[in-house]
Scaffold this active site. Structure first.
Site, PDB file in Angstrom:
ATOM      1  N   ASP A   1      13.626  -2.019  14.325  1.00 21.59           N
ATOM      2  CA  ASP A   1      14.393  -0.992  13.606  1.00 21.59           C
ATOM      3  C   ASP A   1      13.656   0.336  13.763  1.00 21.59           C
ATOM      4  O   ASP A   1      13.346   1.022  12.793  1.00 21.59           O
ATOM      5  CB  ASP A   1      14.528  -1.377  12.137  1.00 21.59           C
TER       6      ASP A   1
ATOM      7  N   GLU B   1       0.837  -1.197   0.000  1.00 22.70           N
ATOM      8  CA  GLU B   1       0.000   0.000   0.000  1.00 22.70           C
ATOM      9  C   GLU B   1       0.874   1.250   0.000  1.00 22.70           C
ATOM     10  O   GLU B   1       1.902   1.302   0.674  1.00 22.70           O
ATOM     11  CB  GLU B   1      -0.871  -0.041   1.254  1.00 22.70           C
TER      12      GLU B   1
END
Length: 290
Positions: free
Chosen positions: A198, A95
């Site tokens: 992360d 997306e």
């Protein structure tokens, strides 16, 4: 090798089917390892990540990480439409998040959403499969003890790689390893939590409605403080983020004293990816234990 337009057309065919007609592609991000492309077609606009110099499953692992994140938090995580390989390119089609102005409750929602993510827990550290942080391999075997997992699966592999690649000398490798016994008992005993892995400002972006979304995970079940420490490494997030997280899922005392130890891992990641400029930060943390 195919031209890029041909690659885009094949990716659209593989992920969206024969009716998806390619219209345009715009490069919006280019790093050392990946290209980020805004890909427009008859079915809409999508985000395409291309990678052509690494393991064949690197973006498949990222797709799996996105899917697990989406199931584990109310924060926005982009939908995955497909991944695979065309010619020499690994690809991931997701997306497209257009981005927008942050809403007033942006940081508060991010803090609460991360706490919600960390409440996804299990009995052992690790993950069902190995994956990657950036382009670096990340092993995730089931491990009962956090310190064992942190040393054996996070610090030691990247320390050894840095030595092998001549980024650090042998005496520094040994000096680094000498801190391991001194880490005993400093981490709070908590159940393994699903972590983004992360978590820095570049991997949290506003949606078009101004709400926070998470991208580019390196997930595993680890100590939840890893995410909070990583978020502080490059300037940190807004204070409201930390306050809302603390109100939802309080940290154990003396977290501030543990931040540097947790951040040895992302600093080793950056040392191996980008070179010796990150070595002084590692040395500063190691010197605290001398």
């Amino acid at each position: 090798m195919l031209d890029l337009n041909g690659i885009y057309e094949q990716i659209l065919f593989q992920t969206l089917g024969p009716l998806a007609e390619f219209k345009s592609a715009t490069l919006i991000a280019a790093g050392n390892h990946n290209q980020g492309i805004r890909l427009a077609c008859s079915e809409g606009t999508f985000f395409l990540k291309l990678n052509f110099d690494h393991e064949k499953d690197i973006l498949a692992r990222e797709a799996q990480g996105l899917d697990l994140l989406r199931k584990s938090t109310f924060l926005k995580v982009p939908e995955v439409y497909g991944y695979g390989r065309v010619d020499d390119y690994n690809y991931l089609l997701t997306e497209f998040l257009a981005g927008g102005k942050k809403q007033p409750n942006y940081w508060e929602n991010l803090g609460i959403g991360l706490a919600h993510l960390h409440l996804t827990q299990r009995e052992t550290f690790g993950l069902e499969s190995d994956n990657f942080i950036a382009s670096l391999y990340q092993k995730n075997p089931d491990t009962d003890d956090w310190l064992d997992f942190f040393i054996e699966q996070r610090l030691e592999p990247l320390l050894g790689k840095a030595y092998f690649d001549r980024l650090i000398p042998l005496n520094f490798l040994k000096k680094f390893q000498e801190i391991y016994p001194k880490l005993e008992g400093i981490f709070p005993k908590e159940k393994p939590s699903l972590v983004h892995g992360d978590l820095w400002s570049g991997n949290v972006i506003p949606t078009d409605s101004g709400e926070p979304s998470l991208i580019d995970p390196a997930i595993y079940f680890g100590h939840r403080e890893m995410d909070l420490a990583f978020s502080r490494l490059f300037g940190g997030f807004d204070r409201q983020f930390y306050d809302s997280y603390e109100s939802a899922l309080p940290l154990e005392p003396e977290f501030e004293s543990r931040i540097g130890v947790y951040n040895l891992y992302p600093l080793l990641v950056h040392l191996n990816l980008f070179g010796e400029a990150y070595l002084p930060g590692i040395q500063k943390i190691i010197n605290r234990f001398q």
